[in-house]
Design an enzyme around this catalytic site. Structure first.
Site: not given
Ligand code: GLU
Length: 420
Positions: A106, A218, A220-221, A223-224
């Site tokens: 991450k 929420g 955002g992507n 939640g919506y």
């Molecule tokens: N950010 C998203 C998650 O927390 C997707 C991660 C990804 O597609 O690599 O799962």
């Protein structure tokens, strides 16, 4: 994000509990409690007015036993190194649980992206990816969008990496726009996957999701799209919210109309076909069948867990429930469909995109969507069955089952590779 809760401490607590449940030794805990590699980068960029500003970014590569690190990058004013580490650990479990050939990673930059112009954001994004370019790669570490990053951000990452490495490396990031090898379905995939998880848990608890009430925190992507697909599946979405507050209508909100208002005015609170405005805290405590926290971590804590009335919580956000809160919810018989299961739709679609990139473009959109649905349903039932058959459900929530499956897979891969 609450100041008193450190997501890394919570992540380690969850790991400890799982190691004990599986009867694995301290040496396994110690290996998994720290990331394999953690990078901090200083990002200094020129602002539009000619001034110079410095930002801090991180990439945490938690574990690679099952494959290259995989996980998003978030831009948030409160992101910090411990949050990024925790999120990378959660990605390891999420990817393992989903059966993907990925480890967990991450990234994050401590920035308020709403205060930057598009060209400043581009310079910051390129600086970040250039700074980590030696440790990411199609087979090393594959970033993707997360909070406040999107297909445009991924396009800059892809371009910057391809420029530095002198090639066209489509598979180095996922969540790209369709023009650059992305899949149409990627945008809806986290929310769609969460809606599927909610539908499946509703089948178990109520016989179906039709006519069941839902509140989504929420917009955002994640939640919506969770709200949109749940209402298309026949659920009544009575409340939604964003950082400015929430709205309530007992007859159900028209999600696409709410979205239009959010796009035009910047917030859902300006939508008028409602019975009342509510706060984010009130939304969590509504008497609904299903609660979907889709904003940030640590919103359900030991302070409000006792007042939660929902019968099921489906976690679209990463880490919205603290371990202390979870213990209270378990005692109350509230089923929590954990984040690493409920929000895996995004990374499952990322995997399909990555495979597609490596094959030079092969998969049809309908096929991608069907694969996502199939995987979400299978994963849900694998966790549910483990929970029901192998654990004492009065003591353990679904999270314990999900973690047990995931940590065991990582453990076995580490053992086979001779790491332990
Ligand atoms: N950010 C998203 C998650 O927390 C997707 C991660 C990804 O597609 O690599 O799962």
């Amino acid at each position: 994000m609450s100041v008193t809760h450190d997501p890394y401490e919570e992540a380690k607590k969850q790991l400890r509990q799982t190691i004990d449940l599986l009867g694995l030794g301290d040496e396994v805990y110690e290996m998994l409690a720290v990331p394999e590699r953690l990078i901090q980068v200083r990002l200094t960029i020129k602002m539009d007015d000619g001034s110079i500003k410095t930002f801090i970014g991180w990439r945490s590569q938690h574990n690679s036993a099952l494959g290259p690190y995989k996980g998003g990058v978030r831009y948030h004013p409160e992101t910090n190194v411990n949050e990024v580490i925790a999120l990378s650990m959660w990605m390891t479990w999420k990817n393992a649980l989903a059966g993907l050939p990925y480890g967990g990673g991450k990234g994050g930059i401590r920035v308020d992206p709403k205060k930057l112009s598009p060209s400043e954001l581009e310079r910051l994004s390129r600086a970040y990816f250039a700074a980590i370019s030696d440790v990411v790669g199609v087979d090393q570490d594959i970033p993707a969008p997360d909070v406040y990053t999107n297909p445009q951000t991924m396009s800059w990452y892809f371009d910057e990496y391809s420029r530095i490495k002198r090639g066209q490396y489509f598979g180095v990031v996922t969540g790209k726009p369709v023009e650059l090898g992305g899949l149409e379905t990627r945008v809806i995939s986290t929310g769609y996957g969460t809606a599927i998880a909610a539908r499946e848990v509703a089948k178990k608890l109520f016989g179906g999701v039709e006519g069941r009430t839902v509140a989504v925190q929420g917009f955002g992507n994640a939640g919506y799209y969770a709200a949109k697909f749940l209402s298309e599946m026949g659920a009544i979405v009575v409340a939604v919210s964003d950082s400015k507050g929430g709205i309530f209508n007992s007859k159900g909100l028209k999600i696409d109309d709410v979205k239009k208002v959010k796009n035009e005015t910047g917030s859902v609170i300006n939508y008028t076909d409602i019975e009342k405005k509510i706060t984010n805290e009130e939304l969590l405590e509504l008497d609904v069948d299903i609660l979907v926290p889709a904003a940030i971590e640590n919103v359900i804590t030991e302070e409000n867990a006792d007042r939660i009335k929902a019968k099921a919580i489906v976690e679209a956000a990463n880490g919205p429930t603290t371990p202390e809160a979870e213990a209270i919810l378990t005692k109350k018989g509230i089923v929590v469909v954990p984040d690493i299961l409920a929000n895996a739709g995004g990374v499952i679609m990322s995997h399909i995109e990555w495979v597609n990139n490596r094959m030079g473009g092969w998969i049809r959109e309908e096929e991608a969507k069907a694969r996502l649905e199939e995987k979400m349903v299978n994963n849900f039932h694998a966790v549910w069955d483990y929970w029901q058959k192998k654990l004492d459900t009065s003591k353990y929530n679904m999270r314990a089952a999900a973690y047990a499956i995931a940590v065991d897979r990582v453990y076995r891969a580490m053992k086979l590779r001779g790491w332990i």
